[in-house]
Design a protein around this motif. Structure first.
Motif, PDB file in Angstrom:
ATOM      1  N   TYR A  22      14.694  11.601  59.189  1.00 44.80           N
ATOM      2  CA  TYR A  22      14.956  10.188  58.876  1.00 44.80           C
ATOM      3  C   TYR A  22      13.945   9.294  59.609  1.00 44.80           C
ATOM      4  CZ  TYR A  22      17.210   5.659  58.592  1.00 44.80           C
ATOM      5  OH  TYR A  22      17.471   4.328  58.371  1.00 44.80           O
TER       6      TYR A  22
ATOM      7  N   VAL B  82      23.051   7.703  58.027  1.00 42.04           N
ATOM      8  CA  VAL B  82      21.961   8.491  58.607  1.00 42.04           C
ATOM      9  C   VAL B  82      21.282   7.728  59.745  1.00 42.04           C
ATOM     10  CG1 VAL B  82      19.890   9.828  58.106  1.00 42.04           C
ATOM     11  CG2 VAL B  82      21.633   9.586  56.358  1.00 42.04           C
TER      12      VAL B  82
ATOM     13  N   SER C 267      23.531  17.821  58.869  1.00 39.25           N
ATOM     14  CA  SER C 267      24.257  16.741  58.193  1.00 39.25           C
ATOM     15  C   SER C 267      25.639  17.217  57.768  1.00 39.25           C
ATOM     16  CB  SER C 267      23.460  16.262  56.983  1.00 39.25           C
ATOM     17  OG  SER C 267      22.258  15.638  57.398  1.00 39.25           O
TER      18      SER C 267
ATOM     19  N   GLY D 134      24.878   9.757  54.344  1.00 35.24           N
ATOM     20  CA  GLY D 134      24.757  10.961  55.157  1.00 35.24           C
ATOM     21  C   GLY D 134      26.026  11.770  55.251  1.00 35.24           C
TER      22      GLY D 134
ATOM     23  N   THR E 282       9.923   8.938  62.732  1.00 34.31           N
ATOM     24  CA  THR E 282      11.084   9.758  62.412  1.00 34.31           C
ATOM     25  C   THR E 282      11.910   9.987  63.674  1.00 34.31           C
ATOM     26  OG1 THR E 282       9.976  11.861  62.848  1.00 34.31           O
ATOM     27  CG2 THR E 282       9.782  10.953  60.610  1.00 34.31           C
TER      28      THR E 282
END
Length: 557
Positions: A379, A506, A462, A259, A394
């Motif tokens: 994610y 992540v 990100s 990530g 998620t």
């Protein structure tokens, strides 16, 4: 300046670069720097800007002579400053700035378009400089610039022509600086064997390039490809990134599996620029209303005064969203499932609002649907979950479930468009969660209302070169929940002006986002929350503070 976007012209904006091209020249004018902007017309901006015909330019492109028309429009806010809009059939993309492209040939249409644009501007500037040297008046761009400022990969071919094409030797007399707004987009195309390739665009020049020259413009990961962004980095005199933290992050190699988004393959070139003292980070700014600071800091007279969100404003926001959704249907034969879900949910919320006396917690988000912006939200927790009930869900789903528990009447509105797969995923989540609406598009009025009336702005990028959305939310006194990266790190400070999460991968980032949200909700409507709102509203990331840095650090080459 050469750029692909300009929010000073109606229809000229896609991303944050357009805001910079609109706002920065206004601030530079106050420190005696005059800016003109050259960009493609895309078949419609010349009309939107009320531009007038100026000249015809002939260039050799793709093995044939092409004629490019130049239009000139007065800047709407600055005297004696102009937009130069270059027009050619290749620049027209059905009323859009960028082509949707082909997944099998990424950037193909746009790379060809911007290669011809770069060549046309180079020809116009070079001819003007030659005319001035011969004691003749310049023909197109007048007066000739003292510095050329390129923006993003779209202008990479200009840097290549200036450095390597003997026909444009006069351009070397002008310093050339380059701003990177998004390092992830690089415009990579083949060197040859494709209609959208360097040898197709500029066959004569390509044949003459030396091995050393090729080494400066080819992609380090794909040696058979030209990388326009890399060409601009290597061949410009100075390189500028749009926040100090992002300028440091790009010196490290990316590790997408963790990530982390850093130099995206170009970290060695950026480090070389830093070693030459030619890499700088200057934070972008945003515009603020002309109010004295005493007015800005007055949010009701005491720390406990909340930002007011009257019920009629909430109902007006819902009506604006409904109006935008209906406008988006114009010209379509079918209503998309995401728009149907959003309209259905809006109607439910409108009915619910008739039964309450005030609006409750509202989380907001405005941005493009790209992995950069929403990868953490997408994610999916697996066996490493913090809580068993998160498994298979998620981050977005878990976040909505936690909001339903911690703020039972709370709602989340996400406005943005982009990747159709992401849009489909978010629409599915919205169908299953009554506290979430996903608006698949962009509307300025809805965006403004979300900034003004939201309780908490979510920006879990990100990576974020600078970011404008968090500044706009803070300008309205809305607290932000952001990832500890790039420009977000430089503008939002945890438990002072907002809420910041971080993680080394992540999974950790997703888990930290949820836990930080929970911590924020524990403070909601407390004295601490209200004092943070007031402090966030007092922050100033104004262009007027940044403009002198451009002069001293970037333009003095």
């Amino acid at each position: 300046m050469l750029a692909a976007e300009n929010a000073a012209i109606e229809g000229g904006k896609v991303g944050g670069m357009a805001d910079v091209i609109r706002d920065l020249p206004l601030a530079l004018a106050k420190v005696n720097v005059a800016v003109d902007v050259a960009m493609p017309s895309y078949g419609f901006l010349d009309r939107a800007a009320n531009a007038q015909w100026l000249a015809e330019i002939k260039v050799n492109f793709s093995g044939r002579e092409e004629q490019v028309t130049v239009y000139k429009a007065a800047h709407p806010s600055l005297d004696n400053r102009y937009f130069y809009l270059f027009s050619h059939p290749l620049f027209n993309t059905n009323g859009e700035i960028y082509s949707q492209g082909d997944a099998a040939r990424p950037f193909a249409d746009d790379a060809t378009k911007f290669a011809l644009f770069s060549l046309s501007v180079a020809k116009a500037l070079n001819d003007d400089l030659l005319a001035i040297a011969a004691d003749k008046p310049s023909q197109v761009i007048s007066p000739a610039p003292d510095v050329i400022h390129l923006h993003d990969w779209h202008c990479g071919v200009f840097a290549l022509l200036r450095a390597f094409d003997s026909h444009f030797h006069s351009l070397k007399t002008l310093p050339c600086v380059f701003t990177i707004h998004n390092l992830a987009l690089q415009g990579i195309r083949p060197l040859s064997n494709d209609s959208s390739s360097l040898s197709a665009w500029l066959p004569t020049l390509t044949d003459r390039l030396s091995e050393q020259q090729f080494a400066a413009i080819t992609d380090p990961r794909y040696p058979n490809c030209v990388n326009p962004l890399r060409a601009a980095i290597v061949l410009s005199d100075k390189v500028h990134l749009v926040s100090p933290s992002y300028a440091a992050e790009v010196l490290q190699p990316s590790a997408h599996n963790r990530g982390f988004f850093g130099g995206e393959g170009l970290e060695a070139d950026l480090q070389a620029k830093l070693d030459q003292q030619s890499l700088i980070g200057i934070l972008n700014g945003c515009m603020y209303p002309a109010l004295p600071l005493s007015k800005v800091t007055d949010m009701g007279g005491n720390l406990s005064a909340p930002r007011v969100f009257p019920l009629n404003d909430w109902q007006a926001l819902l009506a604006q969203a409904e109006s935008a959704l209906l406008r988006w249907q114009m010209g379509r034969e079918h209503v998309s499932s995401q728009d149907f879900i959003a309209l259905s949910r809006l109607h439910q919320w409108q009915q619910d609002s008739a039964l309450t006396s005030e609006a409750d917690f509202l989380m907001t988000s405005v941005g493009r649907l790209t992995d950069q912006k929403v990868m953490i939200l997408r994610y999916r927790f697996a066996d490493e979950v913090v809580e068993a009930c998160w498994r298979g869900k998620t981050v977005l789903q878990v976040l909505l479930e936690r909001m339903a528990l911690l703020a039972p009447d709370g709602k989340f509105v996400l406005l943005g468009s982009g990747d159709p797969q992401i849009a489909r995923e978010f629409a599915d989540v919205a169908a299953r969660n009554a506290n979430f609406i996903f608006l698949d598009g962009y509307d300025e009025g809805v965006s403004t209302a979300l900034y003004q009336h939201g309780s908490l702005f979510l920006m879990p990028s990100s990576f974020e070169p600078c970011g404008i959305s968090q500044m706009l939310a803070m300008r309205e006194g809305q607290l932000c929940l952001v990832n500890h990266v790039g420009g977000l790190k430089d503008t939002v400070h945890h438990l002072e002006t907002g809420f910041v999460f971080e993680g080394s991968n992540v999974f950790e980032q997703g888990a930290a986002l949820v836990s930080t949200f929970e911590g924020a909700m524990a403070l909601y409507q407390s004295d601490k929350w209200y004092s943070m709102e007031r402090l966030a509203k007092q922050q100033r990331f104004d262009w007027q503070s940044q403009a002198p840095k451009y002069v001293e650090q970037l333009y003095r080459v």
